[in-house]
Design an enzyme around this catalytic site. Structure first.
Site, PDB file in Angstrom:
ATOM      1  N   PRO A 109      33.282 -97.463  97.683  1.00 16.66           N
ATOM      2  CA  PRO A 109      33.849 -96.262  98.324  1.00 16.66           C
ATOM      3  C   PRO A 109      35.266 -95.993  97.846  1.00 16.66           C
ATOM      4  CG  PRO A 109      33.851 -98.105  99.853  1.00 16.66           C
ATOM      5  CD  PRO A 109      33.092 -98.568  98.651  1.00 16.66           C
ATOM      6  N   GLY A 165      39.577-101.462  95.315  1.00 16.15           N
ATOM      7  CA  GLY A 165      39.995-101.386  93.922  1.00 16.15           C
ATOM      8  C   GLY A 165      39.010-100.710  93.002  1.00 16.15           C
ATOM      9  N   GLY A 196      38.559 -97.608  91.669  1.00 15.85           N
ATOM     10  CA  GLY A 196      39.067 -96.843  90.528  1.00 15.85           C
ATOM     11  C   GLY A 196      39.738 -97.733  89.505  1.00 15.85           C
ATOM     12  N   SER A 197      40.515 -98.706  89.976  1.00 21.35           N
ATOM     13  CA  SER A 197      41.197 -99.637  89.071  1.00 21.35           C
ATOM     14  C   SER A 197      40.195-100.494  88.321  1.00 21.35           C
ATOM     15  CB  SER A 197      42.158-100.527  89.862  1.00 21.35           C
ATOM     16  OG  SER A 197      43.195 -99.774  90.440  1.00 21.35           O
ATOM     17  N   SER A 198      39.154-100.938  89.020  1.00 21.47           N
ATOM     18  CA  SER A 198      38.136-101.764  88.387  1.00 21.47           C
ATOM     19  C   SER A 198      37.353-100.964  87.346  1.00 21.47           C
ATOM     20  CB  SER A 198      37.177-102.322  89.448  1.00 21.47           C
ATOM     21  OG  SER A 198      36.294-103.273  88.889  1.00 21.47           O
ATOM     22  N   LYS A 214      37.353-105.938  94.612  1.00 19.16           N
ATOM     23  CA  LYS A 214      38.226-107.056  94.973  1.00 19.16           C
ATOM     24  C   LYS A 214      38.504-106.984  96.465  1.00 19.16           C
ATOM     25  CE  LYS A 214      42.105-104.414  95.620  1.00 19.16           C
ATOM     26  NZ  LYS A 214      42.765-104.222  96.935  1.00 19.16           N
ATOM     27  N   GLY A 217      40.215 -99.573  99.606  1.00 17.29           N
ATOM     28  CA  GLY A 217      40.975-100.799  99.414  1.00 17.29           C
ATOM     29  C   GLY A 217      40.246-101.856  98.618  1.00 17.29           C
ATOM     30  N   ASP A 243      46.783-102.457  90.241  1.00 16.50           N
ATOM     31  CA  ASP A 243      45.652-103.379  90.382  1.00 16.50           C
ATOM     32  C   ASP A 243      44.861-103.571  89.090  1.00 16.50           C
ATOM     33  OD1 ASP A 243      46.251-103.759  93.033  1.00 16.50           O
ATOM     34  OD2 ASP A 243      44.602-102.546  93.817  1.00 16.50           O
TER      35      ASP A 243
END
Length: 294
Positions: free
Chosen positions: A107, A113, A115-117, A13, A111, A149
């Site tokens: 990476p 996202g 890990g959240s994705s 994102k 910023g 996120d």
């Protein structure tokens, strides 16, 4: 019942703007942002196990298996399915397990996202494979326990977000291309949000105020001013990419981006990126690739 799901995308994102409008009593920051999905992603592979073990089949340097958001998401989902099954069926549920492989392209500390994705893709894929029957709203509530996120990626559409990022409204965005640069540093989110120099009083806007252009993006990223002071590499990347349009940092950094209306414009910029930086071209998406699983 399918036993495997391979090549499941976990897209990045971009925060097209990011305003910090306040701070709650519990320390969480109140934000307003527009989340933009792009077709630059990690890939996850899932295989059902007949026992209840969750195993990550890929080594990720610096991320122990037990603390990986993907593993934590899978275990959280097991618990939620067990609880829901006992209420609905009135009997004990024997949870299934999974082997999970991860191809990391996004990476860490960028910023974007990543890990959240990855966690959101895990919740969607395993809810499908395990026939968990949890709704999108139920998965979003689980996701919020993992990170602010995560609910956005489960929401499945570009969104205007408020609160700590969990209050989401669908937003259609233009067909754009982006060049994204990783300036060679990793920025821990907590360093930026804990800074005494962070502005926490930006005036709230309405979703109808939002517009996007390539010469001038809407609003600003309040976190950027803090990041560029502590990480001059970010400032350098913004300055260079600013030759092609309105460049800014996404999230708490470190990646920066610039929008283009035509692919050939993005290609030209990408070709010129200095060799010390990693860079990618990404196309705007309106919908998460796995939205159809819910």
């Amino acid at each position: 019942m399918p036993r495997t799901l391979n090549n499941c995308p976990a897209p990045a994102k971009l925060n097209l703007f990011l305003h910090v409008t306040g701070r709650r009593a519990d320390g969480y920051h109140l934000l307003q942002t527009v989340f933009q999905l792009v077709d630059f992603n990690d890939l996850l592979h899932f295989e059902v196990r007949d026992d209840d073990l969750i195993r990550r089949s890929t080594d990720i340097p610096g991320v122990p298996e037990q603390s990986d958001l993907v593993v934590r998401a899978a275990r959280l989902l097991q618990t939620a399915i067990r609880a829901k099954s006992s209420v609905v069926a009135g009997s004990a549920y024997k949870p299934l397990g999974a082997n999970i492989g991860i191809e990391k392209n996004l990476p860490m500390g960028g910023g974007l996202g990543g890990g959240s994705s990855d966690a959101a893709t895990t919740l969607m894929a395993l809810n499908h494979l395990w026939q968990g029957g949890l709704s999108r709203e139920e998965l979003m509530a689980l996701g919020l326990q993992l990170g602010a996120d995560v609910p956005f990626f489960l929401f499945g559409r570009n969104a205007f977000a408020e609160g700590i990022g969990e209050s989401l409204q669908k937003l259609d965005t233009p067909r754009l291309w982006f060049v994204i640069i990783q300036p060679g540093v990793t920025i821990p989110t907590e360093i930026i949000f804990s800074s005494s120099e962070l502005t926490r009083s930006t005036k709230p806007v309405k979703m109808t105020d939002f517009s996007i252009g390539t010469k001038k993006l809407f609003g600003k990223n309040d976190l950027e001013a803090v990041a560029v002071k502590q990480f001059p590499e970010v400032a350098e990347a913004i300055k260079w990419l600013g030759n092609y349009g309105d460049a800014r940092m996404t999230g708490s950094g470190a990646c920066v981006f610039c929008a283009f209306t035509e692919e050939h414009q993005a290609d030209a910029a990408l070709k010129s990126v200095p060799s010390q930086w990693k860079a990618w071209k990404a196309k705007a998406m309106q919908e998460h690739p796995l939205a159809g699983l819910l």
